[in-house]
Write a protein that holds these residues in place. Structure first.
Motif, PDB file in Angstrom:
ATOM      1  N   ILE A 185       5.987  56.347  46.549  1.00 33.46           N
ATOM      2  CA  ILE A 185       6.232  55.341  47.786  1.00 33.46           C
ATOM      3  C   ILE A 185       5.100  54.878  47.338  1.00 33.46           C
ATOM      4  O   ILE A 185       4.482  56.115  49.274  1.00 33.46           O
ATOM      5  N   LEU A 186       4.597  54.122  47.406  1.00 35.96           N
ATOM      6  CA  LEU A 186       3.509  53.089  48.050  1.00 35.96           C
ATOM      7  C   LEU A 186       3.470  51.577  48.980  1.00 35.96           C
ATOM      8  O   LEU A 186       4.036  51.332  48.444  1.00 35.96           O
ATOM      9  N   VAL A 187       3.037  51.763  50.072  1.00 36.91           N
ATOM     10  CA  VAL A 187       3.015  50.884  50.980  1.00 36.91           C
ATOM     11  C   VAL A 187       2.246  49.880  51.706  1.00 36.91           C
ATOM     12  O   VAL A 187       1.144  50.722  51.825  1.00 36.91           O
ATOM     13  N   TYR A 188       1.531  48.690  51.666  1.00 33.53           N
ATOM     14  CA  TYR A 188       0.331  48.368  52.274  1.00 33.53           C
ATOM     15  C   TYR A 188       0.557  47.147  53.089  1.00 33.53           C
ATOM     16  O   TYR A 188       1.696  45.726  53.322  1.00 33.53           O
ATOM     17  N   ASP A 189       0.561  46.883  54.154  1.00 30.66           N
ATOM     18  CA  ASP A 189       0.555  46.034  55.161  1.00 30.66           C
ATOM     19  C   ASP A 189      -0.255  45.093  54.873  1.00 30.66           C
ATOM     20  O   ASP A 189      -2.032  45.251  55.480  1.00 30.66           O
ATOM     21  N   LYS A 190      -0.333  43.863  55.123  1.00 34.18           N
ATOM     22  CA  LYS A 190      -1.864  43.329  53.921  1.00 34.18           C
ATOM     23  C   LYS A 190      -1.915  42.512  55.589  1.00 34.18           C
ATOM     24  O   LYS A 190      -3.869  41.766  55.179  1.00 34.18           O
ATOM     25  N   LYS A 191      -1.685  42.440  56.499  1.00 29.73           N
ATOM     26  CA  LYS A 191      -2.086  42.217  57.610  1.00 29.73           C
ATOM     27  C   LYS A 191      -2.864  42.609  58.628  1.00 29.73           C
ATOM     28  O   LYS A 191      -4.081  42.338  59.141  1.00 29.73           O
ATOM     29  N   ASN A 192      -2.381  43.763  58.560  1.00 28.16           N
ATOM     30  CA  ASN A 192      -2.976  44.677  59.666  1.00 28.16           C
ATOM     31  C   ASN A 192      -3.570  45.801  59.086  1.00 28.16           C
ATOM     32  O   ASN A 192      -4.680  46.278  59.527  1.00 28.16           O
TER      33      ASN A 192
ATOM     34  N   LYS B  66      16.375  59.309  55.403  1.00 31.47           N
ATOM     35  CA  LYS B  66      15.189  57.313  55.870  1.00 31.47           C
ATOM     36  C   LYS B  66      13.815  57.772  55.892  1.00 31.47           C
ATOM     37  O   LYS B  66      13.543  57.054  56.336  1.00 31.47           O
ATOM     38  N   ILE B  67      13.044  58.833  54.811  1.00 28.25           N
ATOM     39  CA  ILE B  67      11.837  59.533  55.770  1.00 28.25           C
ATOM     40  C   ILE B  67      10.984  57.648  55.243  1.00 28.25           C
ATOM     41  O   ILE B  67      10.092  57.554  56.238  1.00 28.25           O
ATOM     42  N   LEU B  68      11.421  57.407  54.745  1.00 23.69           N
ATOM     43  CA  LEU B  68      10.896  55.036  53.747  1.00 23.69           C
ATOM     44  C   LEU B  68      10.363  54.677  54.990  1.00 23.69           C
ATOM     45  O   LEU B  68       9.385  53.874  56.022  1.00 23.69           O
ATOM     46  N   GLU B  69      12.020  54.107  55.713  1.00 24.13           N
ATOM     47  CA  GLU B  69      12.766  53.040  57.089  1.00 24.13           C
ATOM     48  C   GLU B  69      11.487  54.414  57.592  1.00 24.13           C
ATOM     49  O   GLU B  69      11.071  53.618  59.096  1.00 24.13           O
ATOM     50  N   LYS B  70      11.468  55.363  58.162  1.00 24.18           N
ATOM     51  CA  LYS B  70      10.666  56.022  58.990  1.00 24.18           C
ATOM     52  C   LYS B  70       9.482  55.630  59.614  1.00 24.18           C
ATOM     53  O   LYS B  70       8.691  55.419  60.519  1.00 24.18           O
ATOM     54  N   THR B  71       8.830  55.563  58.078  1.00 27.06           N
ATOM     55  CA  THR B  71       7.675  55.972  58.386  1.00 27.06           C
ATOM     56  C   THR B  71       6.865  53.727  59.089  1.00 27.06           C
ATOM     57  O   THR B  71       5.952  53.432  59.074  1.00 27.06           O
TER      58      THR B  71
ATOM     59  N   ALA C 252      18.327  52.972  46.596  1.00 26.46           N
ATOM     60  CA  ALA C 252      18.714  53.575  47.741  1.00 26.46           C
ATOM     61  C   ALA C 252      16.631  53.556  48.833  1.00 26.46           C
ATOM     62  O   ALA C 252      17.539  53.156  49.364  1.00 26.46           O
ATOM     63  N   ASN C 253      16.025  53.515  47.764  1.00 30.12           N
ATOM     64  CA  ASN C 253      14.519  53.322  48.872  1.00 30.12           C
ATOM     65  C   ASN C 253      14.131  51.709  48.877  1.00 30.12           C
ATOM     66  O   ASN C 253      14.137  51.117  49.946  1.00 30.12           O
ATOM     67  N   LYS C 254      14.725  50.682  47.596  1.00 28.92           N
ATOM     68  CA  LYS C 254      14.240  48.979  48.322  1.00 28.92           C
ATOM     69  C   LYS C 254      15.347  49.121  49.146  1.00 28.92           C
ATOM     70  O   LYS C 254      14.610  47.853  49.987  1.00 28.92           O
ATOM     71  N   LEU C 255      16.477  50.036  49.625  1.00 27.54           N
ATOM     72  CA  LEU C 255      17.504  48.977  50.182  1.00 27.54           C
ATOM     73  C   LEU C 255      16.082  49.217  52.204  1.00 27.54           C
ATOM     74  O   LEU C 255      16.637  48.177  52.893  1.00 27.54           O
ATOM     75  N   GLN C 256      15.942  50.275  51.940  1.00 23.42           N
ATOM     76  CA  GLN C 256      15.119  50.734  53.543  1.00 23.42           C
ATOM     77  C   GLN C 256      13.561  49.384  53.421  1.00 23.42           C
ATOM     78  O   GLN C 256      14.061  49.333  54.019  1.00 23.42           O
ATOM     79  N   LEU C 257      13.638  49.104  52.151  1.00 25.52           N
ATOM     80  CA  LEU C 257      12.121  48.231  52.677  1.00 25.52           C
ATOM     81  C   LEU C 257      12.726  47.497  53.139  1.00 25.52           C
ATOM     82  O   LEU C 257      12.653  46.195  54.284  1.00 25.52           O
ATOM     83  N   MET C 258      13.804  46.343  52.129  1.00 31.94           N
ATOM     84  CA  MET C 258      15.070  45.427  52.174  1.00 31.94           C
ATOM     85  C   MET C 258      15.111  44.984  53.815  1.00 31.94           C
ATOM     86  O   MET C 258      15.019  43.869  55.104  1.00 31.94           O
ATOM     87  N   GLU C 259      15.288  46.544  54.182  1.00 28.26           N
ATOM     88  CA  GLU C 259      16.501  46.182  55.432  1.00 28.26           C
ATOM     89  C   GLU C 259      15.362  46.535  56.623  1.00 28.26           C
ATOM     90  O   GLU C 259      15.404  45.845  57.741  1.00 28.26           O
ATOM     91  N   PHE C 260      13.758  46.447  56.442  1.00 28.57           N
ATOM     92  CA  PHE C 260      12.909  46.859  56.987  1.00 28.57           C
ATOM     93  C   PHE C 260      11.988  44.968  56.886  1.00 28.57           C
ATOM     94  O   PHE C 260      11.583  45.004  58.389  1.00 28.57           O
ATOM     95  N   GLY C 261      12.424  44.200  56.396  1.00 29.76           N
ATOM     96  CA  GLY C 261      12.431  43.090  56.558  1.00 29.76           C
ATOM     97  C   GLY C 261      11.249  42.660  54.977  1.00 29.76           C
ATOM     98  O   GLY C 261      10.389  41.202  54.573  1.00 29.76           O
ATOM     99  N   VAL C 262      11.009  43.733  54.366  1.00 28.52           N
ATOM    100  CA  VAL C 262      10.173  43.139  53.768  1.00 28.52           C
ATOM    101  C   VAL C 262      11.401  42.586  52.210  1.00 28.52           C
ATOM    102  O   VAL C 262      12.186  42.437  51.886  1.00 28.52           O
ATOM    103  N   SER C 263      10.514  41.523  51.439  1.00 32.65           N
ATOM    104  CA  SER C 263      10.955  40.567  50.762  1.00 32.65           C
ATOM    105  C   SER C 263      11.060  41.651  49.234  1.00 32.65           C
ATOM    106  O   SER C 263       9.899  42.088  48.958  1.00 32.65           O
ATOM    107  N   ALA C 264      12.239  41.263  48.763  1.00 32.05           N
ATOM    108  CA  ALA C 264      12.490  41.824  47.657  1.00 32.05           C
ATOM    109  C   ALA C 264      11.766  41.541  46.506  1.00 32.05           C
ATOM    110  O   ALA C 264      11.536  42.195  45.234  1.00 32.05           O
ATOM    111  N   SER C 265      10.785  40.371  45.758  1.00 34.23           N
ATOM    112  CA  SER C 265       9.960  40.206  45.190  1.00 34.23           C
ATOM    113  C   SER C 265       8.114  41.059  45.529  1.00 34.23           C
ATOM    114  O   SER C 265       7.614  39.959  44.706  1.00 34.23           O
ATOM    115  N   ARG C 266       8.254  41.521  46.917  1.00 32.68           N
ATOM    116  CA  ARG C 266       7.076  41.975  46.800  1.00 32.68           C
ATOM    117  C   ARG C 266       7.343  43.715  46.712  1.00 32.68           C
ATOM    118  O   ARG C 266       5.939  44.131  47.447  1.00 32.68           O
ATOM    119  N   ILE C 267       8.526  44.125  46.186  1.00 26.38           N
ATOM    120  CA  ILE C 267       9.267  45.349  46.150  1.00 26.38           C
ATOM    121  C   ILE C 267       8.677  45.433  44.811  1.00 26.38           C
ATOM    122  O   ILE C 267       9.496  45.010  43.747  1.00 26.38           O
TER     123      ILE C 267
END
Length: 258
Positions: free
Chosen positions: A118-125, A141-146, A210-225
């Motif tokens: 899984i690759l993630v990018y925080d555009k603001k920071n 839930k290593i993704l959530e922890k990350t 299962a990993n998409k759920l962790q992203l969405m629970e953190f507040g990531v929009s489904a359209s950005r996954i």
């Protein structure tokens, strides 16, 4: 995802990330060599260390960075996360399954052969993460922890995150036993369709969801996954699969450009 020839290598890219000018990313294809030599990146699974170093050098060159700025963890299906900087020693990446950085010119990568990269990018920071998440990492839930570690260090919020869930074993190809079923239910509950029962206390597990759920629970929009929808078992000609008996490993990585 699209496969592209980039500086002599066959590399896959997420469509959502290609629109972002501040980052560079990739997922490697096993076919960048001739048929006799496969493009594997794992030192631990190959007896020919010089060949792996050669492959890593080719990857760094394709990315336009020095070898020393390409970081791979020594993965063990746990939840250790390392913040990588120019001063990070490679020896500090043992027993590590996620890397994060906000330093330009540093490429962080994880390896896989069925587990989810899984690759993630925080555009603001302008911060990035690379996470290796098999079933153990997923239920832990290593993704959530990350994401929470990126929030602590960089100020990351879900609304600023883009994510790519890379090639890995699909639910269709991934039957698990009772132990895994119980851990998934303990981690995610019963009402999320992550498990399709197959009898004898077994089920087919959806690691992507299962990993998409962790992203969405953190507040990531489904359209950005972006989910690659590329199963390593069914697309074994492009990606290594432990379930198919492969010992090689492909890689997924991301970096903030200089």
């Amino acid at each position: 995802m699209k496969k592209l020839p980039i500086n002599g290598l066959h590399l896959w890219q997420f469509e959502n990330f290609t629109k972002e000018e501040s980052i560079r990313h990739f997922v490697t294809d096993r076919s960048s060599h001739s048929e006799e030599r496969e493009f594997t990146l794992s030192l631990s699974s190959s007896p020919d260390k010089s060949f792996i170093h050669e492959n890593r050098s080719r990857l760094a060159s394709a990315l336009g960075i020095e070898n020393g700025n390409l970081f791979f963890p020594s993965q063990v299906h746990k939840t250790k996360i390392v913040h990588v900087t120019q001063s990070t020693a490679k020896e500090s990446l043992v027993e590590t399954d996620a890397l994060i950085t906000n330093e330009a010119g540093i490429c962080i990568a994880v390896m896989s052969a069925d587990c989810v990269p899984i690759l993630v990018y925080d555009k603001k920071n302008n911060a990035v993460g690379a996470i290796h998440s098999g079933w153990r990492g997923t239920v832990a839930k290593i993704l959530e922890k990350t994401l929470h570690e990126m929030q602590r260090l960089f100020g990351t919020k879900g609304e600023h995150v883009y994510a790519g869930i890379g090639p890995s074993v699909s639910q269709e190809s991934y039957e698990v036993g009772e132990e895994v079923v119980q851990e998934v239910r303990q981690a995610f509950g019963h009402e999320n369709e992550l498990l399709i029962p197959t009898g004898s206390n077994k089920a087919k597990l959806d690691l992507w969801k299962a990993n998409k759920l962790q992203l969405m629970e953190f507040g990531v929009s489904a359209s950005r996954i972006e989910v690659s929808d590329l199963c390593t078992v069914r697309n074994n000609n492009h990606f290594f699969s432990a379930r198919k008996g492969d010992t090689g490993r492909f890689a997924a990585g991301i970096m903030v450009k200089n």
